[in-house]
Design a protein around this motif. Structure first.
Motif, PDB file in Angstrom:
ATOM      1  N   VAL A 180      -4.066   4.487   0.070  1.00 15.97           N
ATOM      2  CA  VAL A 180      -4.966   4.278   1.310  1.00 15.97           C
ATOM      3  C   VAL A 180      -4.399   5.175   2.390  1.00 15.97           C
ATOM      4  O   VAL A 180      -3.622   5.760   2.436  1.00 15.97           O
ATOM      5  CB  VAL A 180      -4.894   2.820   1.367  1.00 15.97           C
ATOM      6  CG1 VAL A 180      -5.788   1.914   0.084  1.00 15.97           C
ATOM      7  CG2 VAL A 180      -3.817   2.169   1.757  1.00 15.97           C
ATOM      8  N   THR A 181      -5.450   4.925   3.431  1.00 19.76           N
ATOM      9  CA  THR A 181      -4.890   5.575   4.626  1.00 19.76           C
ATOM     10  C   THR A 181      -5.152   4.204   5.752  1.00 19.76           C
ATOM     11  O   THR A 181      -5.952   3.294   5.329  1.00 19.76           O
ATOM     12  CB  THR A 181      -5.838   6.620   5.156  1.00 19.76           C
ATOM     13  OG1 THR A 181      -7.167   6.212   5.227  1.00 19.76           O
ATOM     14  CG2 THR A 181      -5.802   7.907   4.252  1.00 19.76           C
ATOM     15  N   GLU A 182      -4.771   4.330   6.815  1.00 19.29           N
ATOM     16  CA  GLU A 182      -4.816   3.240   7.798  1.00 19.29           C
ATOM     17  C   GLU A 182      -6.233   3.135   8.282  1.00 19.29           C
ATOM     18  O   GLU A 182      -6.850   2.106   8.523  1.00 19.29           O
ATOM     19  CB  GLU A 182      -3.950   3.689   9.230  1.00 19.29           C
ATOM     20  CG  GLU A 182      -2.530   3.451   8.855  1.00 19.29           C
ATOM     21  CD  GLU A 182      -2.181   2.164   8.869  1.00 19.29           C
ATOM     22  OE1 GLU A 182      -3.100   1.068   8.528  1.00 19.29           O
ATOM     23  OE2 GLU A 182      -0.831   1.862   8.994  1.00 19.29           O
ATOM     24  N   GLU A 183      -7.016   4.388   8.237  1.00 18.42           N
ATOM     25  CA  GLU A 183      -8.525   4.459   8.457  1.00 18.42           C
ATOM     26  C   GLU A 183      -9.192   3.334   7.559  1.00 18.42           C
ATOM     27  O   GLU A 183     -10.294   2.635   7.923  1.00 18.42           O
ATOM     28  CB  GLU A 183      -9.015   5.856   8.261  1.00 18.42           C
ATOM     29  CG  GLU A 183      -8.879   6.619   9.570  1.00 18.42           C
ATOM     30  CD  GLU A 183      -9.640   6.279  10.647  1.00 18.42           C
ATOM     31  OE1 GLU A 183     -10.830   5.757  10.595  1.00 18.42           O
ATOM     32  OE2 GLU A 183      -9.289   6.535  12.105  1.00 18.42           O
ATOM     33  N   GLU A 184      -8.639   3.136   6.314  1.00 17.30           N
ATOM     34  CA  GLU A 184      -9.500   2.419   5.348  1.00 17.30           C
ATOM     35  C   GLU A 184      -9.237   1.065   5.528  1.00 17.30           C
ATOM     36  O   GLU A 184      -9.944   0.104   5.106  1.00 17.30           O
ATOM     37  CB  GLU A 184      -9.257   3.068   3.903  1.00 17.30           C
ATOM     38  CG  GLU A 184      -9.727   4.271   3.677  1.00 17.30           C
ATOM     39  CD  GLU A 184      -9.500   4.913   2.317  1.00 17.30           C
ATOM     40  OE1 GLU A 184     -10.314   5.187   1.507  1.00 17.30           O
ATOM     41  OE2 GLU A 184      -8.209   5.020   2.130  1.00 17.30           O
ATOM     42  N   ILE A 185      -7.814   0.727   6.008  1.00 17.73           N
ATOM     43  CA  ILE A 185      -7.585  -0.825   5.943  1.00 17.73           C
ATOM     44  C   ILE A 185      -7.134  -1.265   7.251  1.00 17.73           C
ATOM     45  O   ILE A 185      -7.035  -2.588   7.323  1.00 17.73           O
ATOM     46  CB  ILE A 185      -6.117  -0.786   5.120  1.00 17.73           C
ATOM     47  CG1 ILE A 185      -4.697  -0.171   5.620  1.00 17.73           C
ATOM     48  CG2 ILE A 185      -6.238  -0.260   3.637  1.00 17.73           C
ATOM     49  CD1 ILE A 185      -3.715  -0.255   5.004  1.00 17.73           C
ATOM     50  N   ASP A 186      -7.214  -0.499   8.248  1.00 25.64           N
ATOM     51  CA  ASP A 186      -6.636  -1.175   9.470  1.00 25.64           C
ATOM     52  C   ASP A 186      -7.774  -0.841  10.577  1.00 25.64           C
ATOM     53  O   ASP A 186      -7.107  -0.506  11.743  1.00 25.64           O
ATOM     54  CB  ASP A 186      -5.148  -0.726   9.872  1.00 25.64           C
ATOM     55  CG  ASP A 186      -4.451  -1.966  10.526  1.00 25.64           C
ATOM     56  OD1 ASP A 186      -5.024  -2.954  11.039  1.00 25.64           O
ATOM     57  OD2 ASP A 186      -3.289  -2.035  10.472  1.00 25.64           O
ATOM     58  N   TYR A 236       0.760  -1.163   0.022  1.00 21.04           N
ATOM     59  CA  TYR A 236      -0.053   0.128   0.129  1.00 21.04           C
ATOM     60  C   TYR A 236       0.689   1.188  -0.033  1.00 21.04           C
ATOM     61  O   TYR A 236       2.013   1.225   0.389  1.00 21.04           O
ATOM     62  CB  TYR A 236      -0.883   0.072   1.192  1.00 21.04           C
ATOM     63  CG  TYR A 236      -1.834  -1.302   1.050  1.00 21.04           C
ATOM     64  CD1 TYR A 236      -3.161  -1.250   0.532  1.00 21.04           C
ATOM     65  CD2 TYR A 236      -1.931  -2.121   2.179  1.00 21.04           C
ATOM     66  CE1 TYR A 236      -3.934  -1.852   0.535  1.00 21.04           C
ATOM     67  CE2 TYR A 236      -2.797  -3.162   2.198  1.00 21.04           C
ATOM     68  CZ  TYR A 236      -3.917  -3.093   1.449  1.00 21.04           C
ATOM     69  OH  TYR A 236      -4.853  -4.100   1.428  1.00 21.04           O
ATOM     70  N   LYS A 237       0.124   2.448  -0.542  1.00 19.95           N
ATOM     71  CA  LYS A 237       0.877   3.464  -0.060  1.00 19.95           C
ATOM     72  C   LYS A 237       0.013   4.571   0.859  1.00 19.95           C
ATOM     73  O   LYS A 237      -0.941   5.030   0.470  1.00 19.95           O
ATOM     74  CB  LYS A 237       0.901   4.378  -1.434  1.00 19.95           C
ATOM     75  CG  LYS A 237       1.828   3.654  -2.480  1.00 19.95           C
ATOM     76  CD  LYS A 237       1.691   4.216  -3.844  1.00 19.95           C
ATOM     77  CE  LYS A 237       2.310   3.864  -4.965  1.00 19.95           C
ATOM     78  NZ  LYS A 237       2.080   4.203  -6.209  1.00 19.95           N
ATOM     79  N   LEU A 238       0.541   4.593   1.968  1.00 22.11           N
ATOM     80  CA  LEU A 238       0.031   5.380   2.923  1.00 22.11           C
ATOM     81  C   LEU A 238      -0.046   6.679   2.589  1.00 22.11           C
ATOM     82  O   LEU A 238       1.103   7.352   2.587  1.00 22.11           O
ATOM     83  CB  LEU A 238       0.364   5.027   4.303  1.00 22.11           C
ATOM     84  CG  LEU A 238       0.328   3.646   4.781  1.00 22.11           C
ATOM     85  CD1 LEU A 238       0.643   3.435   6.467  1.00 22.11           C
ATOM     86  CD2 LEU A 238      -1.351   3.171   5.068  1.00 22.11           C
ATOM     87  N   THR A 247      -7.948  10.578   4.355  1.00 22.90           N
ATOM     88  CA  THR A 247      -8.883   9.696   3.618  1.00 22.90           C
ATOM     89  C   THR A 247      -9.593  10.441   2.195  1.00 22.90           C
ATOM     90  O   THR A 247      -9.541   9.581   1.194  1.00 22.90           O
ATOM     91  CB  THR A 247      -9.669   9.232   4.654  1.00 22.90           C
ATOM     92  OG1 THR A 247      -9.341   8.340   5.812  1.00 22.90           O
ATOM     93  CG2 THR A 247     -10.897   8.197   3.946  1.00 22.90           C
ATOM     94  N   ARG A 248     -10.000  11.522   2.421  1.00 28.96           N
ATOM     95  CA  ARG A 248     -10.370  12.184   1.284  1.00 28.96           C
ATOM     96  C   ARG A 248      -9.532  12.171   0.201  1.00 28.96           C
ATOM     97  O   ARG A 248      -9.805  12.205  -0.951  1.00 28.96           O
ATOM     98  CB  ARG A 248     -10.851  13.644   1.680  1.00 28.96           C
ATOM     99  CG  ARG A 248     -12.255  13.535   2.609  1.00 28.96           C
ATOM    100  CD  ARG A 248     -12.544  14.865   3.110  1.00 28.96           C
ATOM    101  NE  ARG A 248     -13.850  14.849   4.053  1.00 28.96           N
ATOM    102  CZ  ARG A 248     -14.241  16.080   4.753  1.00 28.96           C
ATOM    103  NH1 ARG A 248     -13.563  17.173   4.501  1.00 28.96           N
ATOM    104  NH2 ARG A 248     -15.216  16.012   5.288  1.00 28.96           N
ATOM    105  N   ARG A 249      -8.184  12.743   0.413  1.00 29.61           N
ATOM    106  CA  ARG A 249      -7.101  12.840  -0.322  1.00 29.61           C
ATOM    107  C   ARG A 249      -7.071  11.295  -1.183  1.00 29.61           C
ATOM    108  O   ARG A 249      -6.794  11.310  -2.359  1.00 29.61           O
ATOM    109  CB  ARG A 249      -5.955  13.322   0.307  1.00 29.61           C
ATOM    110  CG  ARG A 249      -4.775  13.419  -0.632  1.00 29.61           C
ATOM    111  CD  ARG A 249      -3.309  14.006  -0.111  1.00 29.61           C
ATOM    112  NE  ARG A 249      -3.741  15.501   0.251  1.00 29.61           N
ATOM    113  CZ  ARG A 249      -2.565  16.087   0.768  1.00 29.61           C
ATOM    114  NH1 ARG A 249      -1.566  15.516   0.851  1.00 29.61           N
ATOM    115  NH2 ARG A 249      -2.893  17.517   0.827  1.00 29.61           N
TER     116      ARG A 249
END
Length: 547
Positions: A294-300, A71-73, A278-280
């Motif tokens: 992605v962000t950690e909010e989306e995957i973790d 992923y690219k955080l 997350t919007r970005r």
């Protein structure tokens, strides 16, 4: 944020499968307003505290199905204009002032109806205790709302919580102003209190979003003063408004609340970094077609049930299982209760004792408000002193250093109460009892800030739950005190009722001293307190105390 030039930072590293690009401008790790409760323990919080050259942190991990994934955080870039901490100074201050005004309005709404209690009694034919429930239920809402709104803001962001909850509170002010029975008034007051608790809950996080750690001294003073100035101004304003009828007290709340809502909803942007990023990430996936942004909010994120359990159960685990949280919460509850007791005690001392009208009685709150304002103005000096201590401990002072302002100012509360108590004879000039409010107001801010900072530094990742526990107990005790203050003053007399409160505040003065000298030992036996750093051991505290 501290600059970090290392090319191989391992901050937040989750294991051998996680790789990082160079990270600079790492923020203070004691920020309790990061999404610790909604993200799993393996999530990389550095995504939200770092600015990177590339705007991403590569992450390789193992998915729940056992597959390797890359992923690219998404992070903020260096000097990123979308990072609220990089906003122009005028915009930061505008957001800070609007949020502080919102808190001031909320606090004002809790007390402005005090002079209208008699009118409510007469209109609905109820006893005084029932009418006082209009204050009690509202303040109880301050303890209920944070349990839901704080974790919700960590999922959907600050702005949407501000905008929706405050709008709901404005809607429920209307039936209060036109109520035909006491039941309607009380139910809508509870709902309004719950909804209005959101700004008081989120403001600390909003300031942390906007300001770097070393910059927060003055902005935090704005926030600290609002919850205490509002209740002090409420009886003053309400005393004169009630002359036009008690319903005007609720129309007034709707008017000032409406102005505050327009300001927060239309001039203050989203400031919560996880929501912005997350919007970005969604925008980058749409623009590039690369689904690895992605962000950690989306995957973790934690399972919803686990998040609910942490947000609901953890505050009570800390409240009843941690001596530090329990005693600090008790102390803050005593102070909050004193503030709301004054709303009932002042009309008794000046209204019944001296025969004053409600408007004139409200003027007696002015020294209390002046004390709060002046102490807030001194907050930057306290922050400057703490920064000097921080250098002495190589940037890692023990949490107990936060207690120094509390140890100095705790005596002001009982002093002010003793003055108020023994100058409250009807034949004694009003100036004596009135001036007793000044040291009480002056002490509030230092005690409040020290308590919050001590809990944050002690519990760090668990600090949000510790603050929620304190808010819950404080709000419920403050709500209940107004129900028995009248009986207490009538049975004990003006002097001894206030003296009892003074002795209670005096007993609480021992709390900061106990933790200053024994806090390190207590934290060693804690399941939730953050571990001590090498530069913040008990010997350091003893040396500092000696100096």
């Amino acid at each position: 944020m501290n600059s970090q030039s290392s090319s191989t930072s391992n901050l937040g590293q989750e294991g051998p499968e996680t790789l990082f690009t160079p990270i600079t401008h790492i923020s203070e790790n004691r920020d309790p307003y990061l999404p610790y409760r909604t993200l799993s323990n393996e999530a990389n919080i550095a995504e939200y505290t770092a600015e990177t050259d590339t705007g991403v942190i590569p992450k390789r991990t193992i998915t729940k199905t056992g597959e390797k994934a890359s992923y690219k955080l998404v992070t903020f870039t260096i000097d990123d204009p979308e990072n609220p901490k990089n906003f122009p100074l005028w915009r930061k201050w505008w957001c800070t002032i609007v949020i502080a005004v919102l808190c001031l309005v909320v606090a004002l709404c809790s007390s402005v109806i005090t002079p209208g209690i008699e009118g409510i009694q007469e209109e609905f034919g109820c006893n005084r205790e029932t009418a006082l429930l209009a204050i009690t239920l509202f303040v109880m809402g301050f303890g209920i709302g944070p349990m839901a709104f704080a974790p919700m803001s960590e999922i959907v962001g600050r702005w949407i919580i501000y905008a929706t909850t405050f709008f709901v509170s404005l809607i429920f002010l209307i039936p209060q102003a036109v109520a035909k029975n006491i039941e309607t008034l009380l139910v809508t007051r509870l709902i309004c209190g719950i909804a209005m608790s959101a700004p008081m809950t989120l403001v600390g996080g909003s300031l942390a979003d906007l300001w770097k750690t070393e910059e927060r001294g003055v902005p935090m003073a704005f926030f600290s003063a609002a919850p205490f100035i509002g209740p002090a101004l409420g009886p003053l304003i309400g005393g004169y408004l009630s002359l036009a009828g008690w319903r005007w007290l609720f129309w007034f709340q709707l008017i000032v609340g409406g102005v505050a809502y327009i300001l927060i909803a239309f001039t203050v942007p989203e400031t919560y970094a996880p929501t912005i990023l997350t919007r970005r990430a969604k925008r980058l996936r749409k623009e590039t077609g690369d689904q690895s942004y992605v962000t950690e909010e989306e995957i973790d994120r934690r399972p919803f049930g686990e998040t609910v359990k942490i947000c609901i159960m953890r505050p009570f685990q800390l409240l009843f299982g941690e001596l530090i949280v329990l005693l600090i919460s008790v102390y803050m509850s005593v102070l909050y209760g004193l503030l709301y007791m004054f709303f009932v005690a002042y009309p008794i001392v000046y209204g019944e004792g001296k025969g004053w009208a409600r408007g004139k009685t409200g003027l007696m709150f002015i020294p209390l408000a002046i004390g709060v304002i002046l102490s807030a103005a001194c907050s930057p000096l306290v922050n400057k002193h703490y920064l000097k201590l921080s250098k002495k401990y190589n940037g890692n002072p023990p949490p107990e250093m936060r207690l120094i302002p509390m140890m100095l100012s705790c005596w002001l509360i009982p002093i002010g109460l003793f003055i108020f108590a023994w100058c409250s004879y009807p034949h004694v000039h009003w100036f004596g009892s009135m001036i007793g409010g000044f040291p009480v107001g002056f002490g509030f801010i230092f005690l409040y800030n020290s308590a919050n900072n001590y809990l944050v530094d002690t519990y760090q990742a668990q600090a949000a739950s510790a603050l929620a526990a304190k808010t819950f107990l404080r709000s419920f005790w403050g709500a209940v005190t107004v129900l028995f203050t009248t009986q207490m003053y009538h049975r004990l007399g003006y002097q001894w009722a206030s003296t009892l409160l003074a002795f209670l505040a005096l007993a609480c003065c021992a709390i900061p001293f106990v933790f200053f000298y024994f806090g390190v030992r207590i934290r060693r036996h804690s399941k939730f307190a953050a571990p001590d750093t090498p530069s913040a051991g008990p010997n350091d505290i003893e040396k500092n105390a000696a100096h």
